[in-house]
Design a protein around this motif. Sequence first.
Motif, short mmCIF file in Angstrom:
data_model
loop_
_atom_site.label_atom_id
_atom_site.label_comp_id
_atom_site.label_asym_id
_atom_site.label_seq_id
_atom_site.Cartn_x
_atom_site.Cartn_y
_atom_site.Cartn_z
N ILE A 26 2.29 1.86 -19.43
CA ILE A 26 3.06 0.64 -19.17
C ILE A 26 4.53 0.85 -19.56
CG2 ILE A 26 3.34 -1.80 -19.78
CD1 ILE A 26 0.34 -1.92 -20.25
N PHE A 57 2.63 -0.58 -13.34
CA PHE A 57 1.55 0.19 -13.94
C PHE A 57 0.30 0.13 -13.07
CE2 PHE A 57 -2.27 -0.03 -16.72
CZ PHE A 57 -2.30 1.30 -17.12
N GLU A 58 -0.07 -1.07 -12.61
CA GLU A 58 -1.26 -1.22 -11.77
C GLU A 58 -1.07 -0.57 -10.41
OE1 GLU A 58 -3.25 -4.99 -11.60
OE2 GLU A 58 -2.57 -5.56 -13.61
N TYR A 83 -6.09 -4.65 -22.08
CA TYR A 83 -5.55 -4.63 -20.72
C TYR A 83 -5.73 -3.26 -20.05
CZ TYR A 83 -2.07 -4.51 -17.01
OH TYR A 83 -1.43 -4.34 -15.79
N TYR A 84 -5.39 -2.20 -20.76
CA TYR A 84 -5.48 -0.85 -20.18
C TYR A 84 -6.90 -0.56 -19.71
CZ TYR A 84 -5.25 4.25 -19.82
OH TYR A 84 -5.32 5.55 -19.37
N THR A 87 6.69 -2.31 -16.04
CA THR A 87 6.02 -3.61 -15.94
C THR A 87 4.53 -3.38 -15.68
OG1 THR A 87 6.33 -3.81 -13.54
CG2 THR A 87 8.09 -4.66 -14.97
N ARG A 88 3.75 -4.44 -15.90
CA ARG A 88 2.32 -4.35 -15.62
C ARG A 88 2.07 -4.17 -14.12
NH1 ARG A 88 -1.39 -8.33 -19.38
NH2 ARG A 88 -0.87 -7.36 -21.40
N GLU A 89 2.92 -4.77 -13.32
CA GLU A 89 2.75 -4.66 -11.86
C GLU A 89 2.93 -3.21 -11.41
OE1 GLU A 89 4.59 -6.95 -13.38
OE2 GLU A 89 3.37 -8.73 -12.95
N VAL A 107 -7.80 -2.49 -16.52
CA VAL A 107 -7.21 -1.92 -15.32
C VAL A 107 -8.03 -0.72 -14.85
CG1 VAL A 107 -5.19 -0.68 -14.42
CG2 VAL A 107 -4.88 -2.74 -15.82
#
Length: 269
Positions: free
Chosen positions: A74, A83-84, A121-122, A79-81, A125
Amino acid sequence: MRSAIVVGATGLVGSALVKLLCESEEYIAVTAITRRKLDYEHPKLIVKICSFDQLEEAHIEFADELFCCLGTTIKKAGTREEFEKVDVEYPLRIASLAKKRGIAHAIVISAMSANETSLFYYNRVKGKLEKELIELQLPKLSIVRPSLLVGERSEFRFGEKMGEALLSVLNPLLIGPLKKYRSIQSNQVALAMLAIALYGKKSPVTIYASHELARIHMPEPQEEQPVTREQLFNWDKFKEEDIPPIDEEIVFDQSKLQNIKRLQDRKEE
């Protein structure tokens, strides 16, 4: 002879895997799809530099195996976006294109604690990635779940360096059910992925835990035993006792020969 595609060839595992594939006698061609040039060169290696946002079916040629080693953090993604996008969207798109191309086996790196319902979170995902990969119904899917990767990275990651140092002390103490938490060398993960491609389980979907990856090795080559003269020339089959006996009921009917001789004599008269 086999061919392979490696996505994420600049990473810790991906770079080691490319070298193993190129050095393997089983592979005649290795294609690395990457966003930047590789430091490694080999006659078998083809490097395709492109943005994963613009990746299309034309970039994925037919191969026996697809190895997906994509992954980021991250912090690096920002950002999370983002990262995903790297850890879920890109691998799913690549796997989907590989399926269209008829690639029979996809081998994808996930994470040890991947779980879409995890509190972390990780892990959620990575669990989402695994779930959607399975739903793609690829011909064959192998998911590898390494623990903390140890190796020489091209970039410094403070958190991972601290984790490496801590686990290097704790690894010998992690036994029994705790063995799965041991850190693992990136080179070993790459070796395990190669072995899975060549000798892995035949089931449509297989998940390999970190402690399983640590135990996987390439089979030792079998030495050819010299063939003796006795094995090469098996004279036993020519022994007299091995010859089938003549059926005594089968005899030469001489009467037919005599009849033929009489007919010939009459013609001559």
